[in-house]
Design a protein around this motif. Sequence first.
Motif, PDB file in Angstrom:
ATOM      1  N   GLU A   1      16.433  21.022 -13.691  1.00  0.00           N
ATOM      2  CA  GLU A   1      17.750  20.867 -13.066  1.00  0.00           C
ATOM      3  C   GLU A   1      17.629  20.491 -11.601  1.00  0.00           C
ATOM      4  O   GLU A   1      18.359  19.628 -11.104  1.00  0.00           O
ATOM      5  CB  GLU A   1      18.514  22.201 -13.172  1.00  0.00           C
ATOM      6  CG  GLU A   1      19.887  22.090 -13.765  1.00  0.00           C
ATOM      7  CD  GLU A   1      20.507  23.460 -13.932  1.00  0.00           C
ATOM      8  OE1 GLU A   1      20.819  24.111 -12.913  1.00  0.00           O
ATOM      9  OE2 GLU A   1      20.670  23.871 -15.098  1.00  0.00           O
ATOM     10  N   ASN A   2      16.710  21.115 -10.889  1.00  0.00           N
ATOM     11  CA  ASN A   2      16.489  20.810  -9.463  1.00  0.00           C
ATOM     12  C   ASN A   2      16.029  19.366  -9.256  1.00  0.00           C
ATOM     13  O   ASN A   2      16.170  18.820  -8.167  1.00  0.00           O
ATOM     14  CB  ASN A   2      15.460  21.753  -8.850  1.00  0.00           C
ATOM     15  CG  ASN A   2      15.971  23.172  -8.722  1.00  0.00           C
ATOM     16  OD1 ASN A   2      17.176  23.417  -8.787  1.00  0.00           O
ATOM     17  ND2 ASN A   2      15.068  24.118  -8.568  1.00  0.00           N
ATOM     18  N   ASN A   3      15.468  18.771 -10.300  1.00  0.00           N
ATOM     19  CA  ASN A   3      14.978  17.395 -10.217  1.00  0.00           C
ATOM     20  C   ASN A   3      15.904  16.402 -10.912  1.00  0.00           C
ATOM     21  O   ASN A   3      15.503  15.280 -11.203  1.00  0.00           O
ATOM     22  CB  ASN A   3      13.559  17.318 -10.780  1.00  0.00           C
ATOM     23  CG  ASN A   3      12.559  17.923  -9.835  1.00  0.00           C
ATOM     24  OD1 ASN A   3      12.146  17.274  -8.878  1.00  0.00           O
ATOM     25  ND2 ASN A   3      12.179  19.173 -10.053  1.00  0.00           N
ATOM     26  N   GLY A   4      17.146  16.815 -11.172  1.00  0.00           N
ATOM     27  CA  GLY A   4      18.159  15.897 -11.684  1.00  0.00           C
ATOM     28  C   GLY A   4      18.290  15.825 -13.189  1.00  0.00           C
ATOM     29  O   GLY A   4      19.048  15.005 -13.704  1.00  0.00           O
ATOM     30  N   LEU A   5      17.570  16.670 -13.934  1.00  0.00           N
ATOM     31  CA  LEU A   5      17.634  16.647 -15.396  1.00  0.00           C
ATOM     32  C   LEU A   5      18.684  17.651 -15.864  1.00  0.00           C
ATOM     33  O   LEU A   5      18.649  18.819 -15.488  1.00  0.00           O
ATOM     34  CB  LEU A   5      16.273  17.001 -15.998  1.00  0.00           C
ATOM     35  CG  LEU A   5      16.131  16.809 -17.503  1.00  0.00           C
ATOM     36  CD1 LEU A   5      16.194  15.326 -17.854  1.00  0.00           C
ATOM     37  CD2 LEU A   5      14.825  17.399 -17.986  1.00  0.00           C
ATOM     38  N   VAL A   6      19.617  17.182 -16.687  1.00  0.00           N
ATOM     39  CA  VAL A   6      20.667  18.045 -17.215  1.00  0.00           C
ATOM     40  C   VAL A   6      20.606  17.996 -18.734  1.00  0.00           C
ATOM     41  O   VAL A   6      20.482  16.925 -19.329  1.00  0.00           O
ATOM     42  CB  VAL A   6      22.062  17.576 -16.718  1.00  0.00           C
ATOM     43  CG1 VAL A   6      23.170  18.415 -17.316  1.00  0.00           C
ATOM     44  CG2 VAL A   6      22.115  17.584 -15.210  1.00  0.00           C
ATOM     45  N   GLN A   7      20.707  19.179 -19.345  1.00  0.00           N
ATOM     46  CA  GLN A   7      20.659  19.278 -20.794  1.00  0.00           C
ATOM     47  C   GLN A   7      22.014  18.913 -21.389  1.00  0.00           C
ATOM     48  O   GLN A   7      23.060  19.292 -20.859  1.00  0.00           O
ATOM     49  CB  GLN A   7      20.315  20.730 -21.161  1.00  0.00           C
ATOM     50  CG  GLN A   7      19.454  20.871 -22.349  1.00  0.00           C
ATOM     51  CD  GLN A   7      19.067  22.320 -22.577  1.00  0.00           C
ATOM     52  OE1 GLN A   7      19.891  23.217 -22.458  1.00  0.00           O
ATOM     53  NE2 GLN A   7      17.807  22.536 -22.900  1.00  0.00           N
ATOM     54  N   VAL A   8      22.000  18.185 -22.499  1.00  0.00           N
ATOM     55  CA  VAL A   8      23.223  17.839 -23.219  1.00  0.00           C
ATOM     56  C   VAL A   8      23.242  18.691 -24.483  1.00  0.00           C
ATOM     57  O   VAL A   8      22.448  18.475 -25.395  1.00  0.00           O
ATOM     58  CB  VAL A   8      23.260  16.329 -23.584  1.00  0.00           C
ATOM     59  CG1 VAL A   8      24.496  16.002 -24.404  1.00  0.00           C
ATOM     60  CG2 VAL A   8      23.199  15.479 -22.336  1.00  0.00           C
TER      61      VAL A   8
ATOM     62  N   ASN B   1       4.115  20.267  -8.617  1.00  0.00           N
ATOM     63  CA  ASN B   1       3.865  21.482  -7.833  1.00  0.00           C
ATOM     64  C   ASN B   1       4.821  22.602  -8.264  1.00  0.00           C
ATOM     65  O   ASN B   1       4.424  23.763  -8.335  1.00  0.00           O
ATOM     66  CB  ASN B   1       4.012  21.185  -6.344  1.00  0.00           C
ATOM     67  CG  ASN B   1       3.378  22.242  -5.483  1.00  0.00           C
ATOM     68  OD1 ASN B   1       2.414  22.884  -5.877  1.00  0.00           O
ATOM     69  ND2 ASN B   1       3.944  22.442  -4.311  1.00  0.00           N
ATOM     70  N   GLU B   2       6.070  22.248  -8.570  1.00  0.00           N
ATOM     71  CA  GLU B   2       7.037  23.244  -9.037  1.00  0.00           C
ATOM     72  C   GLU B   2       6.701  23.720 -10.450  1.00  0.00           C
ATOM     73  O   GLU B   2       7.038  24.844 -10.830  1.00  0.00           O
ATOM     74  CB  GLU B   2       8.448  22.655  -9.025  1.00  0.00           C
ATOM     75  CG  GLU B   2       8.999  22.432  -7.632  1.00  0.00           C
ATOM     76  CD  GLU B   2      10.396  21.824  -7.657  1.00  0.00           C
ATOM     77  OE1 GLU B   2      11.117  22.020  -8.656  1.00  0.00           O
ATOM     78  OE2 GLU B   2      10.751  21.150  -6.675  1.00  0.00           O
TER      79      GLU B   2
ATOM     80  N   PHE C   1       2.065   9.316  -6.006  1.00  0.00           N
ATOM     81  CA  PHE C   1       2.370  10.706  -5.699  1.00  0.00           C
ATOM     82  C   PHE C   1       3.852  11.044  -5.854  1.00  0.00           C
ATOM     83  O   PHE C   1       4.315  12.045  -5.340  1.00  0.00           O
ATOM     84  CB  PHE C   1       1.889  11.032  -4.285  1.00  0.00           C
ATOM     85  CG  PHE C   1       0.396  10.931  -4.158  1.00  0.00           C
ATOM     86  CD1 PHE C   1      -0.430  11.878  -4.722  1.00  0.00           C
ATOM     87  CD2 PHE C   1      -0.186   9.852  -3.511  1.00  0.00           C
ATOM     88  CE1 PHE C   1      -1.810  11.774  -4.628  1.00  0.00           C
ATOM     89  CE2 PHE C   1      -1.566   9.736  -3.413  1.00  0.00           C
ATOM     90  CZ  PHE C   1      -2.379  10.699  -3.969  1.00  0.00           C
ATOM     91  N   ALA C   2       4.588  10.232  -6.594  1.00  0.00           N
ATOM     92  CA  ALA C   2       6.022  10.461  -6.772  1.00  0.00           C
ATOM     93  C   ALA C   2       6.298  11.775  -7.492  1.00  0.00           C
ATOM     94  O   ALA C   2       7.290  12.436  -7.212  1.00  0.00           O
ATOM     95  CB  ALA C   2       6.644   9.300  -7.545  1.00  0.00           C
ATOM     96  N   ASN C   3       5.442  12.164  -8.382  1.00  0.00           N
ATOM     97  CA  ASN C   3       5.647  13.379  -9.168  1.00  0.00           C
ATOM     98  C   ASN C   3       5.021  14.620  -8.539  1.00  0.00           C
ATOM     99  O   ASN C   3       5.043  15.688  -9.141  1.00  0.00           O
ATOM    100  CB  ASN C   3       5.084  13.185 -10.578  1.00  0.00           C
ATOM    101  CG  ASN C   3       5.819  12.113 -11.329  1.00  0.00           C
ATOM    102  OD1 ASN C   3       6.995  11.884 -11.085  1.00  0.00           O
ATOM    103  ND2 ASN C   3       5.128  11.447 -12.229  1.00  0.00           N
TER     104      ASN C   3
ATOM    105  N   ARG D   1       0.839  -1.205   0.000  1.00  0.00           N
ATOM    106  CA  ARG D   1       0.000   0.000   0.000  1.00  0.00           C
ATOM    107  C   ARG D   1       0.876   1.257   0.000  1.00  0.00           C
ATOM    108  O   ARG D   1       0.627   2.199  -0.753  1.00  0.00           O
ATOM    109  CB  ARG D   1      -0.928  -0.014   1.218  1.00  0.00           C
ATOM    110  CG  ARG D   1      -1.920   1.140   1.232  1.00  0.00           C
ATOM    111  CD  ARG D   1      -2.803   1.144   2.471  1.00  0.00           C
ATOM    112  NE  ARG D   1      -2.003   1.327   3.664  1.00  0.00           N
ATOM    113  CZ  ARG D   1      -1.978   0.509   4.708  1.00  0.00           C
ATOM    114  NH1 ARG D   1      -2.733  -0.569   4.718  1.00  0.00           N
ATOM    115  NH2 ARG D   1      -1.223   0.756   5.756  1.00  0.00           N
ATOM    116  N   ASP D   2       1.941   1.259   0.834  1.00  0.00           N
ATOM    117  CA  ASP D   2       2.848   2.407   0.878  1.00  0.00           C
ATOM    118  C   ASP D   2       3.564   2.598  -0.461  1.00  0.00           C
ATOM    119  O   ASP D   2       3.743   3.733  -0.917  1.00  0.00           O
ATOM    120  CB  ASP D   2       3.881   2.233   1.996  1.00  0.00           C
ATOM    121  CG  ASP D   2       3.257   2.316   3.382  1.00  0.00           C
ATOM    122  OD1 ASP D   2       2.077   2.738   3.496  1.00  0.00           O
ATOM    123  OD2 ASP D   2       3.954   1.958   4.363  1.00  0.00           O
ATOM    124  N   LEU D   3       3.958   1.493  -1.075  1.00  0.00           N
ATOM    125  CA  LEU D   3       4.624   1.569  -2.373  1.00  0.00           C
ATOM    126  C   LEU D   3       3.676   2.114  -3.429  1.00  0.00           C
ATOM    127  O   LEU D   3       4.068   2.962  -4.242  1.00  0.00           O
ATOM    128  CB  LEU D   3       5.135   0.186  -2.765  1.00  0.00           C
ATOM    129  CG  LEU D   3       5.984   0.095  -4.017  1.00  0.00           C
ATOM    130  CD1 LEU D   3       7.248   0.924  -3.884  1.00  0.00           C
ATOM    131  CD2 LEU D   3       6.351  -1.358  -4.278  1.00  0.00           C
TER     132      LEU D   3
END
Length: 178
Positions: free
Chosen positions: A117-124, A78-79, A71-73, A63-65
């Motif tokens: 970027e704050n969520n770990g995405l970096v542009q190449v 929200n950002e 709600f992972a996103n 259930r927790d998983l």
Amino acid sequence: MHNNDPHAPHDAQGENPDVEAGNLEIETLKLQLSEQQALNAELREANLRDHAELDNQRRRMQRDLDQARRFANEKLLNELLPVYDGLERGLAVETGDVASVREGISLTLKSLLKIAENNGLVQVDPLGQTLDPERHHAVSMVDAPGAVPNTVVNVLQKGYVLNDRLLRPALVAVAKGE
């Protein structure tokens, strides 16, 4: 005269010591059996409780998983809401020159890139770099005077890396060799 026949009936004065020992041993074995049966029942009960507890814990974890996945996103979305609001406000403007619209889009893109970027995405953006087949996908080779062979001379589509894992390779054109 004394009767030595083991099958002969005993006299009333006393029982045979072998019989008494046998009866005592039977009573001891019966007592041990009942103790073992009680212990077995306790262990079976404890096993059932442990099994039920494990099942409950497994259900709670599932259930927790499920909740975490659903709600992972939430934080990311929200950002993104201010970006969404900015785009809606930009579309609502009826009048305005191209420069102000372009500036608004540029600010919105910067905001969006900062959130990513704050969520770990970096542009190449490999312009001017040597072709890296791990992060770049060459779609064409072009004549580029003055450029080192196998160098990226045009980026058709930027790539993205999420937490050090390639999400999408950059689509590039590279300089031909001479």
